[in-house]
Motif scaffolding. Structure first.
Motif, PDB file in Angstrom:
ATOM      1  N   GLU A 117       0.792  -1.297   0.108  1.00 57.92           N
ATOM      2  CA  GLU A 117       0.001  -0.156   0.052  1.00 57.92           C
ATOM      3  C   GLU A 117       1.091   1.211   0.049  1.00 57.92           C
ATOM      4  O   GLU A 117       1.957   1.254   0.779  1.00 57.92           O
ATOM      5  CB  GLU A 117      -0.960   0.095   1.326  1.00 57.92           C
ATOM      6  CG  GLU A 117      -1.721   1.199   1.180  1.00 57.92           C
ATOM      7  CD  GLU A 117      -2.615   1.349   2.600  1.00 57.92           C
ATOM      8  OE1 GLU A 117      -3.167   2.326   2.919  1.00 57.92           O
ATOM      9  OE2 GLU A 117      -2.555   0.207   3.366  1.00 57.92           O
ATOM     10  N   LYS A 118       0.429   2.026  -0.842  1.00 57.03           N
ATOM     11  CA  LYS A 118       1.041   3.621  -0.772  1.00 57.03           C
ATOM     12  C   LYS A 118       0.050   4.558  -0.403  1.00 57.03           C
ATOM     13  O   LYS A 118      -0.835   4.593  -0.900  1.00 57.03           O
ATOM     14  CB  LYS A 118       1.517   3.818  -2.123  1.00 57.03           C
ATOM     15  CG  LYS A 118       2.720   2.788  -2.841  1.00 57.03           C
ATOM     16  CD  LYS A 118       3.457   3.564  -3.823  1.00 57.03           C
ATOM     17  CE  LYS A 118       4.602   2.665  -4.221  1.00 57.03           C
ATOM     18  NZ  LYS A 118       5.231   3.181  -5.619  1.00 57.03           N
ATOM     19  N   PHE A 119       0.492   5.075   0.675  1.00 54.12           N
ATOM     20  CA  PHE A 119      -0.436   6.309   1.352  1.00 54.12           C
ATOM     21  C   PHE A 119      -0.002   7.698   1.089  1.00 54.12           C
ATOM     22  O   PHE A 119       1.303   7.851   1.326  1.00 54.12           O
ATOM     23  CB  PHE A 119      -0.683   5.986   2.760  1.00 54.12           C
ATOM     24  CG  PHE A 119      -1.177   7.044   3.602  1.00 54.12           C
ATOM     25  CD1 PHE A 119      -2.723   6.960   3.499  1.00 54.12           C
ATOM     26  CD2 PHE A 119      -0.699   7.904   4.206  1.00 54.12           C
ATOM     27  CE1 PHE A 119      -3.168   8.395   4.243  1.00 54.12           C
ATOM     28  CE2 PHE A 119      -1.184   8.834   4.817  1.00 54.12           C
ATOM     29  CZ  PHE A 119      -2.490   9.305   5.129  1.00 54.12           C
ATOM     30  N   VAL A 120      -0.727   8.845   0.730  1.00 55.22           N
ATOM     31  CA  VAL A 120      -0.128  10.019   0.709  1.00 55.22           C
ATOM     32  C   VAL A 120      -1.189  10.967   1.083  1.00 55.22           C
ATOM     33  O   VAL A 120      -2.462  10.825   0.936  1.00 55.22           O
ATOM     34  CB  VAL A 120       0.250  10.597  -0.860  1.00 55.22           C
ATOM     35  CG1 VAL A 120       0.392  11.990  -0.992  1.00 55.22           C
ATOM     36  CG2 VAL A 120       1.231   9.710  -1.360  1.00 55.22           C
ATOM     37  N   SER A 121      -0.912  12.036   2.024  1.00 58.22           N
ATOM     38  CA  SER A 121      -1.858  12.818   2.786  1.00 58.22           C
ATOM     39  C   SER A 121      -1.177  14.193   2.361  1.00 58.22           C
ATOM     40  O   SER A 121       0.058  14.946   2.822  1.00 58.22           O
ATOM     41  CB  SER A 121      -1.859  12.742   4.010  1.00 58.22           C
ATOM     42  OG  SER A 121      -2.388  13.749   4.833  1.00 58.22           O
ATOM     43  N   ARG A 122      -1.943  15.242   1.834  1.00 59.27           N
ATOM     44  CA  ARG A 122      -1.893  16.608   1.518  1.00 59.27           C
ATOM     45  C   ARG A 122      -2.553  17.567   2.124  1.00 59.27           C
ATOM     46  O   ARG A 122      -3.742  17.258   2.111  1.00 59.27           O
ATOM     47  CB  ARG A 122      -1.625  16.776   0.084  1.00 59.27           C
ATOM     48  CG  ARG A 122      -0.710  16.007  -0.800  1.00 59.27           C
ATOM     49  CD  ARG A 122      -0.719  16.068  -2.169  1.00 59.27           C
ATOM     50  NE  ARG A 122      -2.024  15.177  -2.611  1.00 59.27           N
ATOM     51  CZ  ARG A 122      -2.062  14.064  -2.981  1.00 59.27           C
ATOM     52  NH1 ARG A 122      -0.991  13.281  -3.216  1.00 59.27           N
ATOM     53  NH2 ARG A 122      -3.169  13.550  -3.236  1.00 59.27           N
ATOM     54  N   SER A 123      -2.120  18.797   2.486  1.00 60.74           N
ATOM     55  CA  SER A 123      -2.974  19.918   3.081  1.00 60.74           C
ATOM     56  C   SER A 123      -2.271  21.236   2.757  1.00 60.74           C
ATOM     57  O   SER A 123      -1.107  21.217   2.641  1.00 60.74           O
ATOM     58  CB  SER A 123      -3.267  19.610   4.503  1.00 60.74           C
ATOM     59  OG  SER A 123      -2.165  19.460   5.492  1.00 60.74           O
ATOM     60  N   ALA A 124      -3.281  22.041   2.592  1.00 62.22           N
ATOM     61  CA  ALA A 124      -2.957  23.398   2.610  1.00 62.22           C
ATOM     62  C   ALA A 124      -3.597  24.278   3.346  1.00 62.22           C
ATOM     63  O   ALA A 124      -4.735  24.020   3.363  1.00 62.22           O
ATOM     64  CB  ALA A 124      -2.753  23.880   1.145  1.00 62.22           C
ATOM     65  N   THR A 125      -3.293  25.629   3.546  1.00 62.10           N
ATOM     66  CA  THR A 125      -4.189  26.454   4.401  1.00 62.10           C
ATOM     67  C   THR A 125      -3.644  28.105   4.197  1.00 62.10           C
ATOM     68  O   THR A 125      -2.476  28.087   3.959  1.00 62.10           O
ATOM     69  CB  THR A 125      -4.474  26.104   5.879  1.00 62.10           C
ATOM     70  OG1 THR A 125      -5.217  27.077   6.747  1.00 62.10           O
ATOM     71  CG2 THR A 125      -2.821  25.905   6.732  1.00 62.10           C
ATOM     72  N   GLN A 126      -4.242  28.868   4.769  1.00 62.92           N
ATOM     73  CA  GLN A 126      -3.756  30.004   4.911  1.00 62.92           C
ATOM     74  C   GLN A 126      -2.961  30.439   6.293  1.00 62.92           C
ATOM     75  O   GLN A 126      -2.662  31.498   6.591  1.00 62.92           O
ATOM     76  CB  GLN A 126      -4.958  31.151   4.675  1.00 62.92           C
ATOM     77  CG  GLN A 126      -5.457  31.318   3.397  1.00 62.92           C
ATOM     78  CD  GLN A 126      -6.449  32.302   3.220  1.00 62.92           C
ATOM     79  OE1 GLN A 126      -5.826  33.590   2.853  1.00 62.92           O
ATOM     80  NE2 GLN A 126      -7.624  32.195   3.434  1.00 62.92           N
TER      81      GLN A 126
END
Length: 807
Positions: A421-430
């Motif tokens: 399994e390959k898992f990726v988590s991304r997030s962006a905010t001000q």
């Protein structure tokens, strides 16, 4: 070319949905296969190889006689020294349920904590809030393979609940047990198409089709089965409209009497708006009492259905799965090999958000929520986005050899499985941007948030918490299982051994994270026996173990060692000669080492933010702190020590007459942490824990007289008070609870002929007794009196009308 095939041809190179429609047309009205076969007579050669599958044709109402989950092979439940309960298709249809998560209310050993009681549209099981025999877990099995997400029951034939640590059978499992979803397969014995339409009193509607056709292809048997469903979800809350889409296409080819090839392609999508929850804040002038007062209490002119959602910032889940499987019989040896690829992408949000950091430990949300600006109460929104995805490959094989040795009957199963399994988590905010853009709406009853907003230009990756992570998760296991029947089937034994290897590597922000690589191997035995004392009563004993890589991470992204479980249980199974009464009584004692646990006093990333703003001490800093937090936030995951769960269960299926059936479940579970790095947590348990749970479902069908064809049923489920967590008050941890609850559902229907077609008209009433939900913690008026009572939030009674027609 028949009419159905002409329509298919005219669709040309359209999307996947067109292909699905093509199959549906062929299934219901055309002869896509050379010759449609009638229902197979009893003397006809068996088409579906029985060793690795369970036919739902043997399920009678709510009673199931066989299971695939308790031994990896098709075995009578009464011969297995394992506590197994089965939810049949009849039960799921009668209750009008949509995912396997809805079934958790109808087994006493399961607690579906943290669920959205307002909605049928579950994007994901609430993280770390599903308890099985008191132990946390976050996923189940689908046909013996790991399954993370809610599965639309349109594609499921039955659900089997296997209790206790059973790693000897499935490699990686939790200590409490596992839910096994069994996928519908091609039915070679008949052709059918069933369509169902439903609508409820809140405006939610659903359409589904289950279409199966079979015939011959170059002299061999060939079949296709399509299951598809579309739901427009909606509940009583404003801006709550979402949707669920599901399509599964099964193809089966009986190439020879001993060779079966099966292919499954499945696609799903579900979405629901963010921001449907409630705002709350602490009690003014009584800091430290842990009160949490909802906005609607302070502003009674604002209804509970009001929320900040714009109906556009969706939480969504997109899934797909492809599987190939071949089953071959060679004499007394049955072999099965399979390959599966699955992928999921979950978007937790992409738009304007008012949750702030008060509802998340990873710092990705940007809004401030309910706050005060220039002397006016407002809802503050910021723009943020987060998504995470998994890509999974799985392949394996199973073999079964059956042989009689002397007076004993023996079945030997063996196999292996590999998972990557390959898992990726991304997030962006001000958050932290030089010129953050926020939106403000005055707190008022007629607030309108149905406006689309464009993303501001200053969105940038998060620099704290889990702003960007990816993981490689792999495991493989190998097992052997020996079932023996002796003394004219009075004694049945089940011996299994499994060797599992686990490796989990995590990276953050594109770089390898030192120390975040975990490898572990374990050999897990399972030893059980069941002895038939009389023709109706058997006693059994079981020792089993489990291994599972802990999926928990602290608020800074830290990992923990795998969970290792050991279980011992004793019990009795009973089944009367006429089959009217059957069930299981079990006492269990389970220990789990490793993994993670909650420390309510440990600082987290939000604690750091709170303390930093406090240290600054400026009016602006203090105002920002108070806008984000009602009190100093503490609590995080830590390395787990030892925890134990013990208790007893009673599961019964009773059919006193051919018209009347009942199924009941009861469990009393005592779970606690027994060893911990934090002494204060010893004796505590998980939030959402319910010590005593029960359920009962009953149905009566009228088979003669004026009411012939009608049926009526009642389902109820509930339990004792639920633990909401611990707060530090007066120098010690104090438990706070939600009141005990009982939910009652009613259903009634009538089987009739509609245009000379078999049809079923059914009414379901959900929340018949008007059970309330609970939010916040009531004000006490004093900083020296702890807030321990919750506010009641009314939930409506839901009426759902369904019509099913066999085409």
């Amino acid at each position: 070319m028949n009419l159905a095939m002409q329509k298919c041809h005219s669709l040309g190179r359209s999307r996947f949905a067109a292909s699905v429609l093509c199959v549906a047309l062929c299934a219901s009205g055309g002869n896509a296969i050379a010759q449609t076969a009638p229902a197979a007579p009893a003397s006809e050669e068996t088409v579906k190889l029985p060793t690795f599958s369970v036919s739902t044709e043997r399920d009678y109402g709510y009673r199931a006689s066989n299971s695939i989950a308790g031994s990896r092979t098709n075995t009578p439940i009464k011969d297995l020294p394992v506590n197994i309960q089965v939810f049949t298709k009849d039960l799921m249809d009668d209750l009008g349920l949509m995912t396997q998560m809805d079934l958790e209310a109808y087994n006493g050993s399961l607690v579906n904590g943290g669920s959205d009681r307002n909605s049928n549209n579950a994007i994901q099981q609430a993280y770390n809030a599903f308890l099985f025999r008191g132990f946390q877990q976050n996923w189940g099995l689908r046909d013996g393979i790991r399954e993370y997400d809610p599965v639309d029951l349109q594609g499921i034939a039955r659900v089997e609940v296997v209790k206790g640590p059973v790693a000897a059978l499935y490699g990686l499992t939790y200590p409490g047990g596992v839910m096994q979803n069994i996928t519908k397969a091609v039915d070679f014995s008949q052709n059918f198409t069933r369509t169902t339409l439903s609508i409820d009193s809140e405006g939610e509607y659903r359409a589904s089709i289950d279409s199966n056709t079979n015939g011959t292809l170059n002299g061999s048997k060939f079949g296709v089965r399509l299951n598809s469903a579309y739901t427009k979800s909606k509940d009583q809350r404003a801006h709550s409209e979402g949707k669920v889409e599901y399509t599964a296409l099964n193809v089966g080819w009986q190439a020879t009497p001993t060779t079966l090839v099966e292919v499954l392609a499945e696609k799903g999508y579900r979405e629901k708006p963010n921001g449907l929850g409630y705002f709350s804040r602490g009690e003014t002038g009584a800091a430290g009492n842990n009160a949490d007062i909802p906005l609607q209490i302070i502003h009674p002119e604002i209804p509970w259905t009001w929320n900040w959602s714009d109906g556009l910032n969706m939480r969504s889940l997109d899934t797909k799965m492809y599987r190939g499987k071949i089953t071959q019989t060679v004499g007394d040896l049955d072999l099965q090999a399979y390959w599966q690829y699955s992928a999921r992408q979950q978007k937790d949000g992409a738009g304007w958000d008012a949750s702030g950091n008060t509802q998340s430990g990873d710092g990705w949300e940007a809004g401030g929520g309910w706050t005060t600006r220039a002397g006016q109460e407002v809802i503050e929104l910021g723009y943020s986005t987060r998504d995470w995805s998994n890509q999974m490959h799985n392949y394996g094989f199973t073999g079964v050899y059956k042989v009689d040795i002397g007076t004993t009957k023996n079945s030997f199963a063996f196999g292996g499985n590999a998972w990557a399994e390959k898992f990726v988590s991304r997030s962006a905010t001000q958050a932290g941007a030089v010129n953050p853009i926020h939106l403000f709406f005055p707190v008022q009853a007629n607030i309108s948030t149905a406006t689309s907003f464009s993303p501001p230009p200053d969105v940038h990756p998060v620099t704290d918490g889990n702003g960007y992570t990816h993981e490689n998760n792999s495991n493989d296991y190998y097992f052997v299982n020996w079932q023996m029947s002796a003394f004219d089937n009075r004694l049945n034994t089940n011996l299994s051994l499994n060797r599992t290897n686990v490796k989990l590597v995590q990276w953050a922000n594109g770089q390898a994270t030192t120390g975040n690589s975990i490898e572990q191997s374990k050999t897990s035995p399972m030893i059980g026996a069941i002895y038939k004392v009389t023709d109706s009563v058997s006693v059994f004993a079981l020792h089993s173990t489990s291994l599972f890589p802990d999926s928990g991470k602290d608020s800074r992204g830290g990992q923990f060692s795998p969970q290792v479980g050991t279980g011992l249980e004793f019990g009795a199974k009973f089944e009367t000669a006429d089959g009217k009464l059957s069930g299981t009584i079990t006492y269990f004692d389970i220990k789990r080492d490793g993994g993670s646990q909650t420390d309510p006093n440990k600082n987290n990333v939000n604690t750091d933010i709170y303390d930093a703003l406090t240290a600054l001490g400026t009016p602006a800093a203090i105002a920002s702190r108070n806008a984000q937090f009602s009190s100093r936030p503490i609590g995080d995951l830590i390395q787990g020590g030892e925890q134990k769960g013990k208790g007893f269960e009673i599961d019964v299926v009773y059919q006193p007459t051919k018209n009347w059936q009942l199924v009941g479940s009861f469990a009393d579970v005592d779970h606690s942490f027994t060893k911990s790095a934090v002494a204060a947590t010893i004796g505590q348990t998980y939030p959402q824990a319910v010590k005593t749970r029960y359920s009962l479902l009953t149905k009566y069908s009228f088979t003669e007289g004026e009411a012939k064809g009608a049926f009526v049923g009642l389902g109820l489920s509930g339990g004792s008070k639920a633990l909401m967590g611990y707060v530090n008050f007066g120098g010690k941890d104090v438990a706070r609870y939600e009141p005990a609850r009982m939910n009652v559902d009613l259903f009634a229907g009538y089987k009739l002929k509609l245009f000379n077609r078999n049809a079923n008209l059914q009414l379901n009433i959900k929340n018949l007794t008007g059970e309330d939900d609970y939010q916040g913690w009531k004000a006490t008026g004093s900083s020296t009196i702890l807030s321990t009572q919750r506010y009641s939030v009314p939930l409506p009674r839901i009426y759902r009308l369904s019509l099913s027609v066999d085409l």
